[in-house]
Design an enzyme around this catalytic site. Structure first.
Site, PDB file in Angstrom:
ATOM      1  CD  GLU A   5      -3.871  -5.684   3.103  1.00 56.80           C
ATOM      2  OE1 GLU A   5      -4.779  -4.924   3.538  1.00 56.80           O
ATOM      3  OE2 GLU A   5      -2.679  -5.547   3.407  1.00 56.80           O
ATOM      4  CD  GLU A  10      -3.090  -1.032   2.151  1.00 52.80           C
ATOM      5  OE1 GLU A  10      -2.998  -0.186   3.066  1.00 52.80           O
ATOM      6  OE2 GLU A  10      -4.072  -1.796   2.035  1.00 52.80           O
TER       7      GLU A  10
END
Length: 359
Positions: free
Chosen positions: A286, A179
């Site tokens: 995710e 991320e």
């Protein structure tokens, strides 16, 4: 108040009750909806723990932990064939450009070997958000990759060494970074390409997972400028774009309330078409939904959409298993018997419909 994924990972760690001691809603009466045979090679879960804690490097067993063989075996029994293994750059290489910490390397390599011995694939996840802390300021501040404090060459060198150590392990995928945020895609792309080139120069042919910026959200892929990531260059031609997608109101993964039964397919649609148009493969690193009927429907919708578009998607790893999650953690995989709605739904798609009768 149940902890969210971000609050728990950066906060103080408290060991939860033993795995198997939790409670969850039963889904015994709900029909199995998974395909008999999956088109997706990787169907797994994140196994959290090594990225926990705000102290860097921190103390093993107090601030963070690596999964044990029993944690890995639980995921195998649930039908998952892949483990995404988050860990922190600072712990493996405390001194920027320095040697790997021997004890931390042993922990990481042992976890990988245990996962492989269970017949599962591994995704190495450098869980650093495109930044790291350095010894020069007492590990007090997060510095962005590409800054004076953390030059691009240091990230490239780190991955060059890590790839060298895993280049004979074809079941290990290299997840470049978790991320990234606070950096433009046009600045992130050359960092990625330099890193991929260095990995291939070491002779590593492992699958590489490349994230975009803005937390690599599928829902915001184009609006965040991630269209630039079509410019990834891999001399080994073995990479996929990694995206994340939570199904709460703001896609942050901080609420157990799922927006709607169809929010999953809706949020990945534009990214999915972008990947197809650019001839790129994709991996959902995710995702999560609430542990209720709406969450189950949304998970089914999301995973079925990936199955229908197997020309784009190579697989997924849901968030998250791990021995230190509290029993009331909103996206906990496993840890209850019988499995709760969330775990049960993921397990169905991991194992395929042929295994639904042996829940």
């Amino acid at each position: 108040m149940p902890l969210t994924r971000r609050e728990f990972v950066v906060g103080a760690v408290a060991v939860s009750a033993a795995v198997g001691g939790g409670s969850g809603a039963s889904v015994a009466a709900e029909p199995c909806t998974a395909p008999a045979v999956s088109r997706l090679a990787m169907r797994g879960a994140n196994l959290a723990g090594a990225e926990f804690g705000s102290k860097m490097p921190g103390i093993f067993g107090q601030d963070y932990i690596y999964p044990a063989a029993t944690d890995i075996e639980e995921l195998r029994r649930l039908g998952f064939n892949t483990v995404r293994l988050p860990f922190r750059w600072e712990r493996l290489q405390p001194l920027l450009d320095g040697p790997f910490d021997a004890a931390e390397w042993q922990r990481l390599s042992t976890a990988v070997s245990t996962i492989e011995a269970a017949g599962m694939r591994v995704v190495l996840d450098v869980h650093n958000f495109a930044r790291r802390r350095v010894a020069a300021d007492g590990f007090a501040t997060d510095h962005l990759i590409g800054s004076e404090q953390v030059p691009t060459r240091s990230f490239v060198s780190f991955w060059s060494e890590l790839a060298q150590r895993f280049k004979t392990s074809p079941d290990v995928a290299l997840g470049l970074m978790n991320e990234p945020y606070g950096i433009a895609a046009t600045d992130w792309l050359p960092i990625v390409n330099a890193t991929v080139a260095a990995i291939r120069a070491r002779g590593a042919q492992n699958l590489i997972l490349v994230p975009g910026v803005a937390y690599t959200g599928a829902h915001s892929w184009l609006s965040s400028g991630n269209g630039a990531m079509a410019g990834v260059v891999d001399p080994g031609n073995n990479f996929a774009i990694e995206v994340h997608q939570y199904l709460d109101v703001d896609s942050s993964g901080t609420s157990a309330q799922t927006v709607s039964p169809t929010i999953g397919s809706q949020r990945i649609a534009a990214f999915q078409e972008w990947a197809r148009q650019n001839g790129l493969r994709a991996f959902l690193g995710e995702f999560a939904a609430g542990n209720d009927a709406t969450g189950r429907a949304a998970l089914i919708d999301l995973m079925a959409e990936m199955e229908r578009n197997g020309d784009v998607w190579i697989g997924w790893t849901a968030w998250a298993a791990g021995p230190w999650w509290p029993n009331d953690y909103i996206f906990r995989i496993g840890g209850s018997s019988p499995p709760d709605i969330y775990t049960r739904t993921l397990s169905e798609f991991a194992r395929g419909a042929k295994a639904c009768g042996s829940r």
